[in-house]
Write a protein that holds these residues in place. Structure first.
Motif, mmCIF file in Angstrom:
data_model
loop_
_atom_site.group_PDB
_atom_site.id
_atom_site.type_symbol
_atom_site.label_atom_id
_atom_site.label_comp_id
_atom_site.label_asym_id
_atom_site.label_seq_id
_atom_site.Cartn_x
_atom_site.Cartn_y
_atom_site.Cartn_z
ATOM 1 N N TYR A 147 0.621 -1.077 -0.074
ATOM 2 C CA TYR A 147 -0.334 0.135 -0.082
ATOM 3 C C TYR A 147 0.878 1.263 0.166
ATOM 4 C CZ TYR A 147 1.385 -0.096 5.004
ATOM 5 O OH TYR A 147 1.732 -0.028 5.838
ATOM 6 N N ARG A 176 -1.119 4.316 -0.466
ATOM 7 C CA ARG A 176 -2.158 5.360 0.383
ATOM 8 C C ARG A 176 -1.881 6.509 -0.341
ATOM 9 N NH1 ARG A 176 1.430 4.744 5.768
ATOM 10 N NH2 ARG A 176 -0.334 3.483 7.073
ATOM 11 N N ASP A 195 -5.450 7.267 -1.666
ATOM 12 C CA ASP A 195 -7.057 7.180 -0.646
ATOM 13 C C ASP A 195 -7.671 8.154 -1.165
ATOM 14 O OD1 ASP A 195 -6.068 4.800 0.434
ATOM 15 O OD2 ASP A 195 -5.150 6.163 2.215
ATOM 16 N N ASP A 196 -7.315 9.717 -2.128
ATOM 17 C CA ASP A 196 -8.098 10.550 -2.474
ATOM 18 C C ASP A 196 -9.159 10.040 -3.977
ATOM 19 O OD1 ASP A 196 -6.171 9.812 -4.252
ATOM 20 O OD2 ASP A 196 -5.744 12.578 -4.346
#
Length: 184
Positions: free
Chosen positions: A4, A6, A9-10
């Motif tokens: 991952y 991140r 995440d958006d």
């Protein structure tokens, strides 16, 4: 290395060679669908291996590898297409011609049914039919990409069109005529 990052995440994802797009972008849907087809073909390949059908197993593996090529092209922003390598990250006319030849060769030795076929007679054939329908969805998504002028090259579209035909013919060959027919 962590799996991952991140960064998604958006709701965005990175493209090959740079750039980010929304995860529900039409190009993300298209190359994601080719990835889905690779997995469905993996299921077909596993069934073929279990049945000792090495000839078909290798044919499916070749298609899986070519789908990675198509997926790479679809996952690249137009600004970076000059970086694509024909046959490695960009679909080619030769890839389309090989599918056409494979279709012709198979239909010569395995005549097609004249009625609709109900998928599911053999596990490998059913998995190939599933992959075929996933490829048809990818094809529709590439049509949308072309309409938006984010895929000006028609080779990926033609490749996917031929591939769905090839998978139909291959499923019938794998089943060896042992399929359930239905009338429309």
């Amino acid at each position: 290395m962590k799996v991952y990052t991140r960064r998604g995440d958006d709701g965005t994802t990175g493209l090959l060679y740079g750039g980010r797009v929304d995860k529900d972008d039409v190009r993300t849907a298209a190359y994601g669908t080719t990835d889905e087809a690779v997995s469905a073909l993996g299921l077909a390949r596993a069934h073929l291996a279990a049945a000792g059908q090495d000839r078909w197993h290798d044919a499916v593996l070749a298609v899986q590898r070519e789908l990675f090529v198509v997926g790479a092209q679809l996952a690249t922003h137009l600004d970076h297409w000059e970086r694509l390598d024909p046959g490695v990250s960009r679909a080619t006319e030769d890839m389309v011609r090989r599918l056409e030849q494979a279709i012709d060769d198979l239909t010569e030795t395995h005549p097609l049914p004249q009625e609709f076929v109900v998928p599911g007679q053999e596990p490998a054939g059913a998995a190939l039919d599933l992959a075929r329908t996933v490829i048809r969805r990818a094809e529709r998504q590439v049509v949308s990409m072309r309409r938006l002028d984010i895929c000006p090259d028609d080779v990926p579209l033609r490749y996917l069109n031929r591939l769905s035909d090839y998978l139909f013919v291959l499923a019938r060959a794998v089943e060896g005529g042992a399929y359930t027919r239905t009338r429309a």
